[in-house]
Design a protein around this motif. Structure first.
Motif: not given
Length: 802
Positions: A288-293
């Motif tokens: 559960k690794i989120n890329v937030i933009r």
């Protein structure tokens, strides 16, 4: 190179500032280097100065502050002058290389921005982020980010992705060919614009590379490049991304080294994770690794997809100011035992034990698949459960579970074994065709010819695992005289060999043969055959006297009867047995050896190998001489050596045997050869006749052991005086002299008359020490005893007086 271009431009504009700044950076070098002789600026390579320039870009001090700091560190005017000269040389070299690049190079090869972040060594990780967090078991996936050769850095030689977003510091190359020719390199300004000569700025920031290409070509077409990019116009344009910018991304949450990292604009999510050391194995999630933009999650990365299936769909390209957040793991579950990949795995909601087993690579080859042992934590303690093979597909793991896959038993459910005197011993399956002893022997291709048929054994395992021995007559069973014996699981049938029931047969040959040894017995072997196996006769052998000693096996032998039989033979060196053999045996049949016979080959009494002695020193013909006969003596060999030289000194002549000096008087031997000193010679004897020695040695309990020259008028005591005299613990009555020929003479004493040995050249004076007396009282002990006696005497006097 790009680095040299930047350096030259920077130096031209900020010459003095760079110079002082580099001096300030030099203060970070080691004290050892700063204390070396000569100018410190001369000790720096061009690469070090370039590295200092890179560090200078990150400094924010003013020029006076930098200069003051540099001078406070002890830099001299010589250092300043040398640094000015070095900077000027680098500037000129950088300018020349830049010109060469502009005029001769047409390469559009990209380079990484100089300010990108680099990976910190894995050895510097804090101890709380170790991959092994439970009982030496590794967290699955942690090794991915510990691999130093796996960097996930983008490949700069690939074609520019069509959806690449152009931003400040990107460099766009435009190659115009055909009816018009030009080559432009346009760098995107911080405002997002590119400046084409003689044209207004073109805004390209935020556009894809395709959109930027269309906008730039459209502007060029309107400004003079007629038909540019239009099919059939004869003017063509190619827009490429020649150099890329750097972007900054932030990694937060349960990563090994959270923080902000600078990567290239082609960098991906895996590239940034690798720079940060990956998720923390002890606390972070790999799934559960989120890329937030822009405060919105644009992708959730599951690293298991990449590790297990090489799926890189989640490895998206990052943009400036992206944030990567690694969440806490939700459930860690251990899978140990006979699986292909024992580790600690992370399981998401909805995944079953079957999924977990697939993460572990499935069962190992020797795994017990019927059930899996589960140890689970409850609110107060732990519980153990057994998961059957049917429950694996639907069973849902919980966080903290530990699953253990056992190993199959080292036991065969249908094995029987046969060993011993059969053609093919080994393991066989208990099946139709091998259910009885006779069937098993037939399956093993029958008995060997040396099989012992009177008895065979079966070792059988009882239900309580004890062993039982079953014995039967194998010959009768094979002939059908007794019933065949059924076999059961784990039976071991052993068929003995007749050799197993007797001693190992051998024949011994000793004496004058080349290889005396014990030779394995072979039937029908003659004495000549045995001599051949022993390597034949030696030179000193007496073939006409060979004895054979044979055991007597009869049990009826009486006390006093011979215990052996002796046979004697005569054999020539061609190994032809003479007729003596037949008469000795007492029959016309040839003599054959039997087990345990001992054959003796005697030595010829007249055979003598060459034996020699050595004579050296002052003789006419020194060297080695063979002993002529058994009666040759010392005087004989001296005569054979041509006699003595005029310089020979007979009192010092030495005779040695087996390395030891034998006391002899060679002068007496030559004067009277019949004297008892004229010894018989033995092999390796040594005779040495020296010149007259001029030295006398004094050793032992003297003040100064020494070597002194011989003087004819000196007596024994005179030589002791030359060595400083006797010590206090010297036993002068036992002093003696060793003469050079090995004889000795000691001091004699009769009443008060002391007779010392006569001195000769080359003698050695030995003065022994008195034996050490451990029982002797010390001075303090003697004083104590005398004081005690005086006290007792005084007390006794008082008693008598009263």
């Amino acid at each position: 190179m790009l680095l040299n271009d930047k350096l030259s431009h920077f130096i031209r504009r900020n010459y003095q500032f760079v110079f002082v700044l580099l001096l300030f950076i030099l203060t970070g070098n080691s004290i050892t280097t700063a204390q070396q002789a000569g100018s410190r600026a001369n000790q720096l390579s061009d690469e070090q100065i370039i590295d200092f320039y890179r560090q200078a870009q990150s400094r924010g001090l003013s020029e006076p502050q930098i200069e003051q700091a540099a001078m406070s560190q002890g830099y001299t005017l010589t250092d300043i002058t040398t640094m000015r000269r070095r900077i000027a040389e680098i500037r000129s070299q950088g300018t020349a290389q830049a010109k060469d690049k502009v005029t001769t190079s047409s390469s559009n090869a990209r380079t990484l921005p100089s300010d990108v972040s680099t990976r910190t060594s894995i050895d510097s990780l804090p101890t709380t982020t170790r991959r092994e967090v439970s009982g030496g078991l590794a967290v699955f996936g942690a090794s991915l980010f510990a691999n130093a050769s796996l960097t996930f850095e983008p490949n700069l030689r690939i074609a520019t992705p069509r959806n690449y977003i152009v931003g400040p510091d990107d460099e766009i190359g435009i190659d115009i060919s055909g009816a018009s020719s030009d080559n432009l390199k346009l760098k995107v300004s911080p405002e997002g614009e590119v400046k084409v000569p003689n044209l207004p700025p073109i805004y390209v920031s935020g556009l894809t590379i395709e959109q930027a290409q269309a906008r730039i070509i459209d502007r060029l077409r309107k400004s003079g490049y007629q038909g540019l990019g239009v099919p059939g116009s004869g003017t063509y344009a190619n827009v490429t991304l020649t150099n890329i910018r750097s972007i900054r991304v932030t990694l937060v949450g349960e990563v090994v080294r959270p923080g902000t990292y600078t990567i290239s604009s082609l960098g991906s999510a895996f590239n940034a994770l690798y720079l940060a050391g990956g998720p923390n194995p002890a606390t972070g999630s790999f799934r559960k690794i989120n890329v937030i933009r822009g405060n919105r999650v644009v992708r959730t990365i599951d690293l298991y997809d990449y590790i297990l299936r090489a799926d890189q769909r989640d490895n998206i390209r990052l943009m400036d100011q992206d944030v990567i957040r690694v969440a806490d793991y939700q459930s860690h579950i251990e899978m140990t035992g006979q699986v292909r990949r024992p580790a600690i795995f992370e399981v998401l909601p909805g995944e079953t034990l079957k999924t977990l087993l697939s993460f572990a690579g499935g069962f190992a080859d020797d795994a017990y698949r019927a059930s899996i042992t589960l140890r689970r934590n409850t609110d107060r303690e732990r519980q153990i459960r057994t998961i059957t093979e049917k429950q694996i597909d639907d069973f849902v793991p919980q966080s903290g579970d530990t699953y253990f896959v056992g190993k199959i038993l080292e036991r065969y459910e249908n094995r029987v074994q046969i060993a011993g005197a059969v053609m093919r011993p080994g393991d066989f399956a208990l099946e139709p065709g091998t259910e009885t002893v006779r069937h098993l022997i037939n399956r093993a291709e029958g008995l060997r010819k040396d099989a012992f048929l009177n008895r065979a054994t079966i070792i059988r395992e009882l239900p309580n695992l004890d062993k039982e021995n079953l014995t039967f007559d194998l010959g009768k069973l094979m002939r059908g005289e007794i019933a065949d014996i059924p076999l059961i699981q784990q039976d071991i049938l052993t068929v003995l060999s007749i050799r197993d029931l007797r001693e190992e047969y051998f024949i011994t040959v000793e004496g004058a043969v080349n290889k005396p040894a014990a030779i394995p017995f072979v039937s029908n072997m003659s004495i000549a055959d045995l001599i051949v196996n022993a390597g034949g006769f030696r030179e000193n052998a007496k073939p006409n006297l060979i004895e054979v000693a044979r055991r007597i096996r009869e049990d009826s032998a009486k006390t006093g009867d011979p215990v052996l039989k002796i046979f004697r033979f005569s054999i020539d060196r061609d190994l032809q047995i003479s007729p003596v053999e037949s008469s000795t045996v007492g029959s016309n049949s040839p003599f054959r050896l039997q087990p345990f016979d001992i054959v003796y080959v005697r030595t010829s009494p007249t055979y003598e190998p060459q034996r020699q002695v050595y004579i050296g020193g002052e003789v006419m013909q020194p060297g080695s001489y063979a002993i002529f006969n058994r009666q040759e003596r010392i005087a004989d060999v001296i005569k054979r050596a041509g006699g003595l030289r005029p310089e020979a000194y007979l009192p010092a002549a030495q005779f040695q045997r087996q390395g030891q000096l034998i006391g002899t008087d060679l002068r007496r031997i030559l004067d009277n050869p019949n004297t008892e000193d004229n010894l018989l010679l033995s092999p390796n004897d040594t005779i040495f006749v020296p010149r007259r020695p001029e030295i006398v040695s004094i050793q032992g309990a003297v003040l100064n052991p020494a070597l002194v020259s011989y003087r004819s008028n000196y007596s024994f005591d005179d030589y002791v005086s030359e060595a400083g005299g006797f010590l206090e613990d010297a036993r002068d009555r036992k002093a003696y002299v060793i003469y050079p020929n090995g004889r000795k003479a000691r001091t004699h004493r009769f009443l008060f008359i002391k007779t010392r040995p006569i001195m000769e050249p080359g003698s050695t004076v030995i003065v022994p020490f008195k034996p050490f007396n451990n029982n002797k009282l010390s001075t303090g002990e003697r004083i104590s005893i005398l004081s005690l006696l005086a006290t007792l005497a005084f007390a006794l006097t008082n008693v008598l007086r009263n």
